[in-house]
Design an enzyme around this catalytic site. Structure first.
Site, PDB file in Angstrom:
ATOM      1  CG  LEU A 166      -2.170   1.210   1.466  1.00  0.00           C
ATOM      2  CD1 LEU A 166      -2.763   0.575   0.401  1.00  0.00           C
ATOM      3  CD2 LEU A 166      -2.558   1.284   2.641  1.00  0.00           C
ATOM      4  CG  ASP A 167      -0.512   4.335   0.233  1.00  0.00           C
ATOM      5  OD1 ASP A 167      -1.230   4.471  -1.109  1.00  0.00           O
ATOM      6  OD2 ASP A 167      -1.153   5.115   1.357  1.00  0.00           O
ATOM      7  CB  ALA A 168       5.062   1.131  -0.562  1.00  0.00           C
TER       8      ALA A 168
END
Lengths: 289, 289, 289, 289
Positions: free
Chosen positions: B232-234
């Site tokens: 996530l969001d990486a």
């Protein structure tokens, strides 16, 4: 771009009329001699139909020295009608600083010089005030006092140009130097004098730009690093930046905010210049940062 | 860079292990066929020892079509172990937009699409809410409602992937789509899903980043446009920007300021992608803007 | 500042010659009636010796309505020679939008209006082109086509002022309206016409500012939201912002970057205006954001 | 806000539970004694229901001295349960600077101190390296070498706290001091130690933040000025700023850009602190700039 373990480079920068085969010719020349390019930038100005290029090549990858490079490259340069130069990254530029009473840009430049961030030599600091003599001399840099009055202006500027020649300087930085240079000087040292103007040019040319900004009620103020030409504050722009202010900021707040922008913008512009990253064409610059 | 009278271009982008002669080989190939390069950018990552390049060549300057270019260039690409592609600038990318209830990114993307600023086709808009059906349909774009509940998630995502294939989409944009995609989907469409996250990543991953920013008392908030990966969001960051806030800004002020950053950053990131300006390597991007 | 559960407020804004006791008089008046102040800002302009103040007071905390507030406050206002007004935050301003062919500001304003971000009514959109009729009408907002030619200019502007009166508008927004208004109109609607100029004023007044910026070689471009006065692009500035460009950006890149700044700056400026956050004094503004 | 001809002021700053009548009580008290307020700011935190206020009152407008002010104001402060203080603007704060080998923040602070931009006294500079002794001593400021090794840490920090007491310092600035302070020290000097961290917190806590930023591939880097607490890099944030980087910037470019942000952000944060513009509540700050 830079690398941590620094290796000397040749810096080749050029501009010429745009046409097919420029990159091919240059890169083939370099590749044939096993040159290792660590940085390369191009720009084609489609309006002017002019091509700009800057390359950094590892010195140890090439089998010849600067002079031989020049000779060998000469033919390519001719055939493309290039305006070009090649320099050695380890040969530090000689930068004369001119200042008056304000200290922020002077302090800032000396800190960057001392830490090695700005890889330059400072043969001397020239000022129309004695204010910073001790500070400059503490850094073991000669400080030369050249007073400027309406009567002595011509002599003073002749003296400064003499110092420029004497010290074999490459460039002169006006670090908030509060005098307008003579047209003669601007012409003779065209492309070799860098000024920091405390406004976001072309707004607020001339004296007291922060007062002008305050009077106009702008919501951002700025600073501009540019080459000095005979027309005041109208030379090619190298770098600019701004900072937000608001109605609660009086002129001296604006001055304070402005100083931070001035020294940052000047330092960036100067670095671009001493690393041969600025190519001037007409009254505009190409900056390969 | 762009010119006012637009001429079709081939866009060649590549990366390969860095070594001597890459630029020479590519530019000589192009020059030999009288190709006119209007834009060229390089980057050598000295840590990874990898070289990145993007070129725009005028179609009409070359004597062959896209397929022939591919065949002819193949040998050079092989010899340098290039990861490469060539596209035609006039062949518009097909972009599916996914949205939920917030309207700002959707409105913004449609305005840019309609004005031609973003040169893309939008085969459909998919949403887990009916909110924007009429607005989207007014633009004569199919609107497809795909509800997502914890139970139907798998089916919903299968449906979305099916639509992606059906419409032969090139990329999918999460324009404030408020659902976390499945790892399967992230993997299958790797490098083809672009998200806008409403924080300056890596700060404030996950839900309610503006609330997190408010709680931490930061003085600037931001937005991040990135490729979606299973973590996530990486994923690789394409573009970011920030805006200043202060103590007087409550969460809903922050949300409002943030929206302006979100839509600008998303539009920039998407434009870089559809113009083939983004080269991904590992978890980082090279963006030749 | 704002809170999530919105409660109606009285918005009191004033300016007067600076002297001792202003804040005491106003705040004592409010406290005596148990008024709950949720937002308060002051500014003392020491050069002009003028004091500016804005207060938001919860309506339900006070025992009287707007009219009674006006009557009761009148005496204090008199004694300090205040230039003042009080409005009700829930009474939406009526904003007429004027546009031409460019769509970015129009789309942006309608999105913010539709989502409730800009709490205003839009009685009509006026344009000198039919381009956006359908889009505006889809939003159920009347679209009025008022063509402007050198010959019909006077009639056209008379018509626009008539519409302003007819719709009982509070303010008119020039959302990239490509006509210069008449001095008559500027005077009659002084402080009621908001323009977005696509440069960082005072640089690049007049036509084609992005072309001017390109020609001068600036390194940042900007936009300015200001009140319209008879002198072109010289009215009080409400808001400004800038974005970085470089030599690789051609005019149409600059235009594209500029659009993002224009719409953001216009939306901010307009919000400040409709929330009665802008106090004009001479040719400058105090903006209590 | 500031004025050019400086007149001494009382600076009153306070916070208390929000309720009706705070401003009325304070401003009436000041007006009754003919106090001339030159700067006033409020903030009501609606989530915490806490009110914050800062006032600057001209000393010569009031008929009493600091001590009498304290006594007279005491009753109001009590009745509103205020956390408050009053200081005299002309009584300079005593600021101890701690530094290690990097010179940019030290040079910058000394330049601002020397020019009077930062109106503070520097009783001494403490360092764990001898590097900057001569430079500091040239400024006629005592330089105290306090080496820190894993073994001597406790002694070193005891020594530093002793110096803090000995010099009756008001605040201690970590100007890129490369040691983590002990929890004891952080607790004892809570709200009195200001650090500059070279990242946009909360991203990249701890060591080598620029390397972390490079590895993550962010497109902007930043710096954060904050109060030091026992938890590393987690104290209340006073000021932050960022600057744009791109893929072509290697770690040492990032370090260079970062230095400019660090020194600017530190100087701003420190100025806010020494002018009593920062009110801390929980882990957040209200900064009345």
């Amino acid at each position: 771009m830079a690398n941590l373990e620094y290796q000397p480079r040749y810096v080749l920068s050029l501009s010429c009329p745009d046409r097919i085969g420029i990159v091919a010719a240059v890169s083939t020349f370099i590749a044939q001699h096993q040159g290792w390019i660590v940085e390369a930038q191009h720009h084609a100005d489609q309006e002017q139909m002019r091509f700009f290029m800057r390359q950094e090549i590892l010195v140890e990858s090439l089998p010849f020295d600067l002079e031989t490079f020049r000779q060998k490259f000469h033919q390519i340069a001719e055939s493309f009608a290039m305006d070009w130069k090649i320099t050695l990254s380890t040969q530090r530029k000689r930068v004369i600083i001119l200042c008056s009473k304000p200290e922020h840009c002077l302090y800032d430049l000396l800190a960057r010089w001392r830490s090695g961030e700005l890889a330059m030599d400072i043969p001397c600091v020239i000022s129309n005030h004695e204010t910073h003599r001790q500070f400059v001399e503490w850094h073991e840099i000669p400080f030369i006092y050249v007073p400027v009055t309406p009567e002595t202006k011509a002599t003073a500027y002749a003296k400064i140009m003499e110092l420029f020649d004497h010290y074999q300087a490459d460039v002169m930085v006006l670090a908030r130097y509060m005098q307008v240079l003579s047209p003669t000087m601007c012409d003779r040292l065209r492309g070799k004098i860098i000024n920091i103007h405390h406004s976001f040019l072309p707004s607020f040319v001339g004296a007291k730009p922060y007062h002008q900004a305050y009077a106009r009620g702008v919501k951002l103020i700025g600073a501009t690093c540019h080459y000095v030409t005979a027309e005041l504050d109208a030379g090619p722009i190298i770098e600019q930046d701004v900072i937000r202010i608001d109605h609660s900021d009086a002129v001296d707040d604006i001055v304070r905010y402005g100083k931070d922008i001035e020294k940052t913008v000047l330092a960036r512009g100067l670095r671009y210049h001493i690393e041969d990253r600025v190519l001037v064409h007409g009254n505009k610059t190409v900056v390969f940062r």
